[in-house]
Scaffold this motif. Structure first.
Motif, mmCIF file in Angstrom:
data_model
loop_
_atom_site.group_PDB
_atom_site.id
_atom_site.type_symbol
_atom_site.label_atom_id
_atom_site.label_comp_id
_atom_site.label_asym_id
_atom_site.label_seq_id
_atom_site.Cartn_x
_atom_site.Cartn_y
_atom_site.Cartn_z
ATOM 1 N N ASP A 166 0.901 -1.255 -0.020
ATOM 2 C CA ASP A 166 0.010 -0.037 0.148
ATOM 3 C C ASP A 166 0.879 1.300 0.096
ATOM 4 O OD1 ASP A 166 -2.065 1.665 0.161
ATOM 5 O OD2 ASP A 166 -2.667 1.336 2.277
ATOM 6 N N HIS A 193 0.850 -3.123 -6.766
ATOM 7 C CA HIS A 193 0.005 -2.095 -6.006
ATOM 8 C C HIS A 193 -1.047 -1.801 -6.803
ATOM 9 C CE1 HIS A 193 -0.965 1.317 -3.843
ATOM 10 N NE2 HIS A 193 -1.001 2.253 -5.068
ATOM 11 N N ASP A 196 -5.743 3.376 -6.368
ATOM 12 C CA ASP A 196 -6.935 3.787 -5.695
ATOM 13 C C ASP A 196 -7.641 4.966 -6.729
ATOM 14 O OD1 ASP A 196 -6.352 6.166 -4.929
ATOM 15 O OD2 ASP A 196 -5.683 5.383 -2.916
ATOM 16 N N GLU A 202 -2.269 8.774 -5.553
ATOM 17 C CA GLU A 202 -1.618 7.535 -6.298
ATOM 18 C C GLU A 202 -0.312 8.054 -6.906
ATOM 19 O OE1 GLU A 202 -1.932 4.466 -6.318
ATOM 20 O OE2 GLU A 202 -3.771 4.709 -4.851
ATOM 21 N N LYS A 205 2.386 8.205 -4.200
ATOM 22 C CA LYS A 205 2.875 6.924 -4.006
ATOM 23 C C LYS A 205 3.760 6.445 -4.835
ATOM 24 C CE LYS A 205 -1.419 5.549 -1.248
ATOM 25 N NZ LYS A 205 -2.264 4.669 -1.042
ATOM 26 N N THR A 233 -9.843 -3.989 -4.009
ATOM 27 C CA THR A 233 -8.345 -4.409 -3.869
ATOM 28 C C THR A 233 -8.186 -5.944 -3.803
ATOM 29 O OG1 THR A 233 -7.884 -2.393 -2.614
ATOM 30 C CG2 THR A 233 -6.143 -4.299 -2.584
ATOM 31 N N TRP A 259 -3.628 -4.087 6.427
ATOM 32 C CA TRP A 259 -3.890 -2.840 5.492
ATOM 33 C C TRP A 259 -5.089 -2.328 5.656
ATOM 34 C CZ3 TRP A 259 -2.749 -4.577 -0.603
ATOM 35 C CH2 TRP A 259 -1.174 -4.896 -0.357
ATOM 36 N N ARG A 261 -6.924 -0.803 3.647
ATOM 37 C CA ARG A 261 -7.811 -0.782 2.378
ATOM 38 C C ARG A 261 -8.045 -2.206 2.250
ATOM 39 N NH1 ARG A 261 -6.705 0.556 -2.643
ATOM 40 N NH2 ARG A 261 -4.441 0.878 -2.168
#
Length: 287
Positions: A166, A193, A196, A202, A205, A233, A259, A261
């Motif tokens: 994540d 990964h 989202d 994103e 990240k 996910t 996690w 999510r």
């Protein structure tokens, strides 16, 4: 000597887990301990049998010994003798709660891994009460990594492994926690990964990850990065693992959740219950 613990309820999933554990024990050079946690009656269907009595415990031990002989190569029999034996297998029958026994065992210094049948694969009965909720609880609360093996998984191998992540900090810890298997087994490595719906978040990240890879020695081994399109996910990861022929999907486990999510209540049930790929859950710290 470090050991891999293999819980058993004598189901086909437990047998698959023991074969996988034996494969790993040979690769990393450790012992196996097969544990059967039962209700104290040891499969003796006689109302006169005393709970936890000698007759019940001997019956449980005989069942464990038979299970091991059936599940693993003959050269690795219980209390095997002779120099040709590569993996030492011990066994333990105990009365109590499966989750309590296994979580306590995970905290022992000698325990490096628990290998067990995945969620929904166990035998449900009064004498072998080892089924899906146990696997899920152990994966969530174990102090050591837990490897969940799908039912009827035939041929243990680890040629392609993928670490799902994540955020970068969690990825670093998960990667380090996987080294005890990655180094001796040397699988082809990938990082995966699931994006989202927040494109800005994103993008940050992805930049963070690329900076880690390009500007430091992380992860320290050849790796490919897979970025999946947004979606649920759990299901995106399950589809990815099957489509890419991943032999092991590695997940980081935080104390309060697996996690933020992925491992919400509904998602953890889906990813564990429907996986046809072995899952390795590695404890990591909060961040």
């Amino acid at each position: 000597m470090q050991k891999i613990i293999v819980p058993t309820d004598f189901s086909s999933a437990a047998s698959a887990a023991l074969r996988y554990a034996h494969f790993l024990a040979e690769a990393i050079g450790c012992d196996l301990e097969v544990i059967h946690v039962h209700d104290g009656y040891g499969h003796v269907e006689d109302s006169r049998v005393k709970k936890g009595g000698m007759e019940a415990r001997q019956a449980a031990q005989r069942s464990i010994d038979q299970f091991i002989r059936f599940s693993v190569p003959a050269k690795a029999a219980v209390a095997a003798e002779g120099p040709e034996t590569e993996v030492t297998i011990s066994s333990l029958e105990t009365v109590g709660s499966p989750t309590d026994v296994l979580i306590k065992a995970s905290q022992e210094e000698a325990t490096c891994l628990i290998v067990m049948g995945g969620v929904g694969t166990g035998a449900v009965s009064t004498v072998t009460p080892f089924f899906g909720s146990v696997a899920r609880t152990v994966a969530e609360q174990s102090a050591c990594p837990v490897l969940l093996v799908p039912e009827d998984y035939k041929n243990p191998k680890m040629e392609r492994a993928s670490i799902a992540f994540d955020v970068v900090k969690g990825l670093r810890e998960t990667s380090k926690g996987f080294d005890f298997l990655r180094i001796p087994l040397a699988p082809s490595m990938r990082l995966v990964h699931v994006r989202d719906s927040s494109e800005k978040g994103e993008t940050r990240k992805e930049i963070d990850l690329m900076e880690e890879v390009l500007n430091t020695d992380f992860p320290g081994y050849p790796v490919e990065l897979d970025l999946l399109n947004p979606g649920t996910t759990a299901f995106r990861l399950l589809d990815y693992a099957e489509e890419e022929n991943i032999d092991l999907l590695v997940l980081g486990h935080r104390k309060r959740s697996l996690w933020k999510r992925l491992f919400l209540d509904s998602d953890i049930k889906h990813v564990m219950r429907f996986a046809v790929t072995p899952l390795l859950v590695i404890p990591i710290s909060e961040y």
